[in-house]
Scaffold this motif. Structure first.
Motif, short mmCIF file in Angstrom:
data_model
loop_
_atom_site.label_atom_id
_atom_site.label_comp_id
_atom_site.label_asym_id
_atom_site.label_seq_id
_atom_site.Cartn_x
_atom_site.Cartn_y
_atom_site.Cartn_z
N VAL A 79 11.28 -14.73 0.59
CA VAL A 79 10.26 -13.72 0.83
C VAL A 79 10.59 -12.75 2.17
CG1 VAL A 79 8.00 -13.23 1.17
CG2 VAL A 79 8.68 -15.18 -0.55
N ILE A 80 10.81 -11.77 1.87
CA ILE A 80 11.19 -10.65 3.11
C ILE A 80 10.42 -9.57 3.22
CG2 ILE A 80 13.82 -11.19 2.61
CD1 ILE A 80 13.96 -8.52 1.43
N GLY A 81 9.24 -9.49 2.42
CA GLY A 81 8.30 -8.48 2.79
C GLY A 81 7.13 -8.53 1.65
N ASP A 82 6.25 -7.46 1.76
CA ASP A 82 5.09 -7.32 0.99
C ASP A 82 5.02 -5.80 0.91
OD1 ASP A 82 2.78 -6.78 2.56
OD2 ASP A 82 3.88 -8.51 3.51
N ILE A 83 4.23 -5.55 -0.44
CA ILE A 83 3.90 -4.21 -0.95
C ILE A 83 2.60 -4.27 -1.53
CG2 ILE A 83 5.51 -4.38 -2.89
CD1 ILE A 83 6.23 -1.02 -2.00
N ALA A 84 1.75 -3.30 -1.69
CA ALA A 84 0.64 -3.30 -2.12
C ALA A 84 0.11 -1.78 -2.71
CB ALA A 84 -0.53 -3.70 -1.20
N LEU A 85 -0.53 -1.71 -3.79
CA LEU A 85 -0.95 -0.54 -4.40
C LEU A 85 -2.41 -0.73 -4.66
CD1 LEU A 85 0.17 2.09 -5.58
CD2 LEU A 85 0.08 0.90 -7.83
N TRP A 86 -3.36 0.14 -4.40
CA TRP A 86 -4.80 -0.10 -4.33
C TRP A 86 -5.45 1.11 -4.62
CZ3 TRP A 86 -2.25 -0.40 0.15
CH2 TRP A 86 -2.69 0.28 1.25
N HIS A 87 -6.72 1.12 -5.30
CA HIS A 87 -7.44 2.49 -5.48
C HIS A 87 -8.34 2.56 -4.22
CE1 HIS A 87 -6.52 2.90 -9.55
NE2 HIS A 87 -6.93 1.61 -9.75
N PRO A 88 -8.23 3.54 -3.38
CA PRO A 88 -9.22 3.73 -2.30
C PRO A 88 -10.45 4.17 -2.54
CG PRO A 88 -7.67 5.74 -2.76
CD PRO A 88 -7.33 4.56 -3.60
N ASP A 89 -10.89 4.60 -3.86
CA ASP A 89 -12.17 4.89 -4.08
C ASP A 89 -12.40 4.70 -5.37
OD1 ASP A 89 -11.04 7.09 -5.24
OD2 ASP A 89 -11.38 8.51 -3.50
N ASP A 90 -13.51 5.38 -5.98
CA ASP A 90 -13.62 4.96 -7.64
C ASP A 90 -12.68 5.79 -8.57
OD1 ASP A 90 -15.84 3.36 -6.85
OD2 ASP A 90 -17.33 4.91 -7.11
N ASP A 91 -12.06 6.63 -8.09
CA ASP A 91 -11.18 7.43 -8.93
C ASP A 91 -9.95 6.23 -9.44
OD1 ASP A 91 -9.37 9.08 -10.52
OD2 ASP A 91 -10.50 10.81 -9.86
N THR A 92 -9.90 6.20 -10.57
CA THR A 92 -8.76 5.34 -10.91
C THR A 92 -7.55 5.91 -11.18
OG1 THR A 92 -9.34 5.22 -13.16
CG2 THR A 92 -10.11 3.22 -12.00
N ARG A 93 -7.13 7.27 -11.03
CA ARG A 93 -5.95 7.82 -10.99
C ARG A 93 -5.27 8.17 -9.67
NH1 ARG A 93 -8.95 12.72 -14.00
NH2 ARG A 93 -10.28 12.01 -12.17
N LEU A 94 -6.04 7.72 -8.62
CA LEU A 94 -5.57 7.77 -7.45
C LEU A 94 -5.37 6.49 -6.92
CD1 LEU A 94 -8.25 10.44 -6.10
CD2 LEU A 94 -6.12 10.87 -7.15
N ALA A 95 -4.37 6.21 -5.88
CA ALA A 95 -3.95 5.08 -5.41
C ALA A 95 -3.44 5.15 -3.82
CB ALA A 95 -2.99 4.16 -6.24
N GLU A 96 -3.40 4.18 -3.14
CA GLU A 96 -2.52 4.00 -1.93
C GLU A 96 -1.57 3.10 -1.98
OE1 GLU A 96 -4.60 4.34 1.82
OE2 GLU A 96 -5.99 6.07 1.07
N ILE A 97 -0.65 3.28 -1.16
CA ILE A 97 0.37 2.15 -1.20
C ILE A 97 0.65 1.81 0.41
CG2 ILE A 97 2.30 4.02 -1.10
CD1 ILE A 97 3.89 2.09 -2.83
N GLY A 98 1.15 0.63 0.54
CA GLY A 98 1.34 0.02 1.85
C GLY A 98 2.36 -1.06 1.88
N TRP A 99 3.31 -1.19 2.86
CA TRP A 99 4.32 -1.68 2.74
C TRP A 99 4.86 -2.65 4.35
CZ3 TRP A 99 5.56 3.25 0.93
CH2 TRP A 99 5.46 4.16 1.70
N THR A 100 5.50 -3.49 4.24
CA THR A 100 5.70 -4.47 5.39
C THR A 100 7.08 -5.14 4.81
OG1 THR A 100 3.48 -4.93 6.16
CG2 THR A 100 5.17 -5.99 7.26
N LEU A 101 8.30 -5.07 5.91
CA LEU A 101 9.26 -5.72 5.79
C LEU A 101 9.82 -6.68 6.90
CD1 LEU A 101 11.66 -5.50 3.87
CD2 LEU A 101 12.47 -4.05 5.35
N ASP A 102 10.48 -7.75 6.78
CA ASP A 102 10.83 -8.65 7.92
C ASP A 102 12.05 -7.86 8.51
OD1 ASP A 102 12.05 -10.39 9.30
OD2 ASP A 102 12.13 -12.18 7.76
#
Ligand code: COA
Length: 183
Positions: A79-102
Motif C-alpha cells: 500500500v503506497i497511497g490513497d485516493i478519494a472521491l466524494w460529493h461536496p454537497d447535495d448535487d450528485t453530478r459534482l465531486a471532489e478528489i483528494g490524494w496522498t502518496l508515500d
C-alpha cells in the motif's frame, strides 16, 4: 448512477477499497510530518489511522449509501497511497478528489496514474459533470499533479482557511466532463 467495478487496475497499480489491516501501512506515511504538512489534519497517530480506516471502509462508491469512494493504491502488493472521491454537497453530478502518496514512492507518476484512473471512473462510469481539487497554495507537488491529469487552475483564494495555527491560501483546480483529456 452506474456501479463502479472494483478493484480498478492500471499499468502499475491496483486501486481497491480499504481494509482494517491497511491501518499500519497508511500510518507508515501519513504519520510523516512532510506528508501532513499541507493537509488539514495530522500527522496521524495510530488511533487516527484506525479511526480513518474504519470511516473509509464503507466508502466503496459514489453510488453506495456512503456516497464516497476511498481507495488504497497498491503497487506490487504494497500500500503506497490513497485516493478519494466524494460529493461536496447535495448535487450528485459534482465531486471532489483528494490524494496522498508515500514519499518513498514519489516522483514516479504513481499518484498521477491513480488520479487519472479515478477521473476516468468519475466521468465515464459515474457520468459526473465536474471534479474539483482544493489544496494549500504552497502544495506545489499537488498542484502539478492536478495539472498533469488535466485539471485547470480556477482560483487562488487568499488567506481563506485557518489551518494549523495560521491563515493559508487555497488553490482550486477542476476538470469538466467535456474538457480535453491530458496529453
Ligand atoms: C501530492 C502528491 C501525491 C504528489 O506526488 P508525486 O510523487 O509528485 O506525484 P506522482 O506520483 O504523480 O509523480 C509525479 C512526478 O514524477 C515524475 N514522473 C516520473 N515518472 C513519471 C510517469 N511515468 N508519469 C508521470 N510522472 C512521472 C513527474 O515528472 C513528477 O515530477 P515533478 O512533479 O517534479 O515534475 C504527494 O506530494 C503527496 O502525497 N503529498 C502529501 C499529501 C498531500 O499533500 N496531498 C494533497 C492534498 S490536496
Amino acid at each position: 448512477m452506474r456501479t463502479l467495478e472494483l478493484p480498478i487496475k492500471t499499468d502499475r497499480l491496483v486501486l481497491r477499497p480499504h481494509r482494517e489491516e491497511d491501518a499500519p501501512d497508511l500510518l507508515r506515511f501519513s504519520s510523516r510530518p512532510d506528508v501532513a504538512r499541507y493537509l488539514l489534519v495530522g500527522p496521524w497517530t495510530a488511533e487516527d489511522a484506525a479511526r480513518e480506516v474504519a470511516k473509509r471502509i464503507p466508502r466503496t462508491g459514489l453510488e453506495t449509501d456512503a456516497r464516497g469512494l476511498a481507495l488504497v493504491l497498491e503497487h506490487d502488493g504494497v500500500v503506497i497511497g490513497d485516493i478519494a472521491l466524494w460529493h461536496p454537497d447535495d448535487d450528485t453530478r459534482l465531486a471532489e478528489i483528494g490524494w496522498t502518496l508515500d514519499p518513498d514512492y514519489g516522483g514516479r507518476g504513481f499518484a498521477s496514474e491513480a488520479a487519472q484512473a479515478v477521473l476516468s471512473a468519475a466521468f465515464d462510469v459515474y457520468g459526473l459533470h465536474r471534479v474539483a481539487a482544493q489544496m494549500d497554495a504552497r502544495n506545489s507537488a499537488s498542484a502539478r499533479l492536478a495539472e498533469r491529469v488535466g485539471m485547470r487552475r480556477e482560483a487562488h483564494l487568499r488567506s481563506n482557511w485557518w489551518c494549523k495555527g495560521e491563515w493559508t491560501d487555497t488553490l482550486i483546480y477542476a476538470r469538466l466532463a467535456d474538457d480535453p483529456p491530458p496529453r
